[in-house]
Enzyme design. Structure first.
Site, PDB file in Angstrom:
ATOM      1  N   GLN A 149      13.117  -8.962 -32.578  1.00 15.36           N
ATOM      2  CA  GLN A 149      13.141  -8.684 -31.135  1.00 15.36           C
ATOM      3  C   GLN A 149      11.764  -8.195 -30.691  1.00 15.36           C
ATOM      4  O   GLN A 149      11.300  -7.128 -31.119  1.00 15.36           O
ATOM      5  CB  GLN A 149      14.198  -7.649 -30.746  1.00 15.36           C
ATOM      6  CG  GLN A 149      14.326  -7.638 -29.201  1.00 15.36           C
ATOM      7  CD  GLN A 149      15.197  -6.565 -28.625  1.00 15.36           C
ATOM      8  OE1 GLN A 149      15.089  -5.409 -29.021  1.00 15.36           O
ATOM      9  NE2 GLN A 149      16.042  -6.920 -27.673  1.00 15.36           N
TER      10      GLN A 149
ATOM     11  N   TYR B 134      12.894  -2.713 -19.668  1.00 21.28           N
ATOM     12  CA  TYR B 134      11.547  -2.774 -20.241  1.00 21.28           C
ATOM     13  C   TYR B 134      10.667  -3.763 -19.463  1.00 21.28           C
ATOM     14  O   TYR B 134      11.058  -4.231 -18.394  1.00 21.28           O
ATOM     15  CB  TYR B 134      11.629  -3.074 -21.744  1.00 21.28           C
ATOM     16  CG  TYR B 134      12.354  -1.941 -22.461  1.00 21.28           C
ATOM     17  CD1 TYR B 134      11.759  -0.690 -22.563  1.00 21.28           C
ATOM     18  CD2 TYR B 134      13.643  -2.095 -22.939  1.00 21.28           C
ATOM     19  CE1 TYR B 134      12.433   0.379 -23.160  1.00 21.28           C
ATOM     20  CE2 TYR B 134      14.322  -1.032 -23.535  1.00 21.28           C
ATOM     21  CZ  TYR B 134      13.716   0.199 -23.639  1.00 21.28           C
ATOM     22  OH  TYR B 134      14.384   1.253 -24.206  1.00 21.28           O
TER      23      TYR B 134
ATOM     24  N   ARG C  58      16.903 -11.937 -24.256  1.00 22.12           N
ATOM     25  CA  ARG C  58      17.953 -10.970 -23.924  1.00 22.12           C
ATOM     26  C   ARG C  58      17.771 -10.467 -22.494  1.00 22.12           C
ATOM     27  O   ARG C  58      16.703  -9.971 -22.130  1.00 22.12           O
ATOM     28  CB  ARG C  58      17.901  -9.791 -24.888  1.00 22.12           C
ATOM     29  CG  ARG C  58      19.102  -8.880 -24.711  1.00 22.12           C
ATOM     30  CD  ARG C  58      19.228  -7.837 -25.799  1.00 22.12           C
ATOM     31  NE  ARG C  58      20.633  -7.697 -26.162  1.00 22.12           N
ATOM     32  CZ  ARG C  58      21.187  -6.564 -26.579  1.00 22.12           C
ATOM     33  NH1 ARG C  58      20.455  -5.476 -26.740  1.00 22.12           N
ATOM     34  NH2 ARG C  58      22.469  -6.511 -26.877  1.00 22.12           N
TER      35      ARG C  58
ATOM     36  N   GLY D  94      27.097  -3.885 -31.875  1.00 17.12           N
ATOM     37  CA  GLY D  94      25.990  -2.987 -32.160  1.00 17.12           C
ATOM     38  C   GLY D  94      26.424  -1.785 -32.963  1.00 17.12           C
ATOM     39  O   GLY D  94      26.322  -1.754 -34.205  1.00 17.12           O
ATOM     40  N   ARG D  95      26.952  -0.769 -32.279  1.00 17.26           N
ATOM     41  CA  ARG D  95      27.333   0.465 -32.965  1.00 17.26           C
ATOM     42  C   ARG D  95      28.276   0.220 -34.142  1.00 17.26           C
ATOM     43  O   ARG D  95      28.119   0.879 -35.180  1.00 17.26           O
ATOM     44  CB  ARG D  95      27.881   1.465 -31.940  1.00 17.26           C
ATOM     45  CG  ARG D  95      26.752   2.071 -31.105  1.00 17.26           C
ATOM     46  CD  ARG D  95      27.223   2.717 -29.830  1.00 17.26           C
ATOM     47  NE  ARG D  95      27.555   1.730 -28.817  1.00 17.26           N
ATOM     48  CZ  ARG D  95      27.845   2.016 -27.559  1.00 17.26           C
ATOM     49  NH1 ARG D  95      27.849   3.270 -27.164  1.00 17.26           N
ATOM     50  NH2 ARG D  95      28.117   1.044 -26.698  1.00 17.26           N
TER      51      ARG D  95
HETATM   52  C1  LIG Z   1      20.990   3.100 -31.890  1.00 20.68           C
HETATM   53  C2  LIG Z   1      20.842   2.000 -30.890  1.00 20.68           C
HETATM   54  C3  LIG Z   1      19.595   1.425 -30.679  1.00 20.68           C
HETATM   55  C4  LIG Z   1      19.440   0.350 -29.794  1.00 20.68           C
HETATM   56  N1  LIG Z   1      18.219  -0.265 -29.682  1.00 20.68           N
HETATM   57  C5  LIG Z   1      18.106  -1.410 -28.974  1.00 20.68           C
HETATM   58  C6  LIG Z   1      16.894  -2.175 -29.022  1.00 20.68           C
HETATM   59  O1  LIG Z   1      15.913  -1.875 -29.734  1.00 20.68           O
HETATM   60  N2  LIG Z   1      16.852  -3.298 -28.264  1.00 20.68           N
HETATM   61  C7  LIG Z   1      17.908  -3.711 -27.480  1.00 20.68           C
HETATM   62  O2  LIG Z   1      17.828  -4.739 -26.809  1.00 20.68           O
HETATM   63  N3  LIG Z   1      19.072  -3.011 -27.451  1.00 20.68           N
HETATM   64  C8  LIG Z   1      19.199  -1.916 -28.196  1.00 20.68           C
HETATM   65  N4  LIG Z   1      20.409  -1.249 -28.225  1.00 20.68           N
HETATM   66  C9  LIG Z   1      21.581  -1.817 -27.520  1.00 20.68           C
HETATM   67  C10 LIG Z   1      22.442  -2.667 -28.477  1.00 20.68           C
HETATM   68  O3  LIG Z   1      21.750  -3.853 -28.856  1.00 20.68           O
HETATM   69  C11 LIG Z   1      23.792  -3.082 -27.837  1.00 20.68           C
HETATM   70  O4  LIG Z   1      23.550  -3.874 -26.713  1.00 20.68           O
HETATM   71  C12 LIG Z   1      24.603  -1.846 -27.440  1.00 20.68           C
HETATM   72  O5  LIG Z   1      24.712  -0.953 -28.525  1.00 20.68           O
HETATM   73  C13 LIG Z   1      25.977  -2.230 -26.944  1.00 20.68           C
HETATM   74  O6  LIG Z   1      26.741  -2.840 -27.959  1.00 20.68           O
HETATM   75  P1  LIG Z   1      27.889  -2.013 -28.760  1.00 20.68           P
HETATM   76  O7  LIG Z   1      28.820  -1.471 -27.701  1.00 20.68           O
HETATM   77  O8  LIG Z   1      28.525  -3.047 -29.633  1.00 20.68           O
HETATM   78  O9  LIG Z   1      27.209  -0.930 -29.510  1.00 20.68           O
HETATM   79  C14 LIG Z   1      20.558  -0.137 -29.080  1.00 20.68           C
HETATM   80  C15 LIG Z   1      21.807   0.464 -29.268  1.00 20.68           C
HETATM   81  C16 LIG Z   1      21.966   1.506 -30.171  1.00 20.68           C
HETATM   82  C17 LIG Z   1      23.339   2.070 -30.386  1.00 20.68           C
END
Ligand SMILES: Cc1cc2nc3c(=O)[nH]c(=O)nc-3n(C[C@H](O)[C@H](O)[C@H](O)COP(=O)(O)O)c2cc1C
Length: 368
Positions: A101, A187, A235, A324-325
């Site tokens: 990314q 961003y 994205r 994600g999480r």
């Molecule tokens: C610890 C953490 C770090 C994240 N860092 C990024 C990132 O670097 N780039 C990005 O586009 N999204 C980032 N996100 C967002 C995740 O890609 C994702 O869209 C978000 O967690 C929602 O999905 P979930 O409900 O399945 O966790 C981050 C999320 C978490 C929890």
């Protein structure tokens, strides 16, 4: 389940993904210091998650001015490229696929992370009330209000487009299978797209066509840098208001963005529906509209469960689902989803920064 939509293979350009489970980008802030270099520990973390159909790496910044948070990795020095090679080799050896990314935070930074300089953006508009993560002078972490940015001039915009092109080349040199442009979550690219963050009056602001220009130029540079449009994903976050980026007509703006990206011919479009608790309901007709204008692979992420993911795939507006999480604490998430096994909960305190704890010590189901 005899025909499980989550476990159907998917062709993404030359890549065959064995399932529809994507690990979306997650910043974990464990790059080696000094130099913000990816490490063997990070390689182990990603390799543990190689059963994902596709992994997207944590955001990795393309140039020093693109850095917004302490201890996040870059992809512009040779040491960083070599560090990422550890990651891609480990993921490939474990049978996985991984995109990088590419990240430029724009105004979401602090002058202490930028050698005293102000951050840059489409406009000199501060993201008020938005914090970024710095190293305090005594080495402890701290959260501070993002600094006031200055607006980029046209020559500087052209330079940043070149930095993206070089970052894509660097990613391929590091062994990534492709790159994802981070044009979401407030961003830099998002700071050009959304009307509320862009008050320019030149070719990069004002009309929708002008606000799309930076996204268009950067995406084309990534296609050139990777040498294959199918190795580029983008994205977008149409509805979240994360980091203070808001558009006054997101359905129109993001449908036009999706259409443009489809014309460029990129491999996938990745829609971030949620970031933490900011998860506005995205109407079904908006999703169907994006599907209609974008011919490539559609990815959605944001608070998905196995059940919601299967429904999205069956309804036909998504091809891949990001978890994600759930991937933080469940390294073997696809195996758990396949049998609807209970999911482990992640520990919040170890998400950002630190060591192996909370990164590589979550067990797989067989041993949990
Ligand atoms: C610890 C953490 C770090 C994240 N860092 C990024 C990132 O670097 N780039 C990005 O586009 N999204 C980032 N996100 C967002 C995740 O890609 C994702 O869209 C978000 O967690 C929602 O999905 P979930 O409900 O399945 O966790 C981050 C999320 C978490 C929890």
């Amino acid at each position: 389940m005899t025909h499980d939509p989550l476990f159907q293979p998917l062709q993404l350009g030359a890549l065959k993904l064995p399932n529809r489970v994507l690990m979306p980008p997650m910043t974990r802030s464990r790059a080696a210091q000094p130099g913000d270099v990816p490490t063997a520990l990070m390689a182990e973390y990603y390799a543990q998650r190689a059963s994902a159909g596709l992994i997207v790496s944590e955001g990795t910044w393309i140039a020093p001015l693109g850095k917004g948070y302490a201890r996040t990795p870059g992809i512009h020095t040779q040491a960083q490229i070599d560090g990422w090679r550890l990651v891609t080799e480990a993921v490939h050896a474990a049978g996985g696929r991984i995109f990088a990314q590419l990240w430029h935070v724009g105004r979401l930074s602090h002058s202490s992370l930028l050698g005293g300089q102000a951050p840059v953006s489409s406009s000199a508009v501060q993201a008020e009330g938005v914090n970024v993560f710095i190293d305090n002078a005594d080495g402890t972490p701290g959260f501070v209000q993002a600094s006031k940015p200055r607006a980029l001039d046209e020559a500087e915009i052209a330079e940043i487009v070149e930095q993206y092109r070089q970052a894509a080349r660097n990613a391929m040199a590091a062994g990534f299978d492709g790159v994802e442009l981070h044009a979401a979550n407030g961003y830099l690219v998002n700071q050009f797209l959304d009307s509320g963050a862009n008050d320019r009056t030149d070719r990069y602001g004002g009309s929708l066509e002008n606000r799309l220009r930076f996204l268009d130029e950067v995406t084309r540079a990534l296609v050139d840098g990777t040498g294959d449009a199918q190795r580029v994903g983008v994205r977008l976050a149409p509805l979240t208001t994360l980091n203070g980026c808001v558009d006054d007509d997101p359905v129109t703006t993001y449908t036009a963005a999706a259409k443009r990206l489809g014309e460029i011919g990129i491999g996938y479009l990745h829609i971030a529906e949620a970031d933490w608790d900011d998860a506005p309901d995205m109407p079904l007709d908006f999703k169907q509209q994006l599907r209609a204008v974008f011919p490539g692979v559609m990815v959605y992420a944001g608070k998905y469960t196995g059940e919601r993911a299967r429904r999205a795939l069956e309804e036909g507006w998504a091809d891949l689902i990001g978890f994600g999480r759930p991937f933080v604490a469940n390294p073997d998430l696809p195996a758990r989803l396949r049998i609807d096994a209970p999911l482990a909960e992640h520990e919040r305190a170890t998400l950002f920064g630190g060591d192996a704890r909370g990164l590589t010590d979550y067990p797989a189901l067989a041993t949990a």
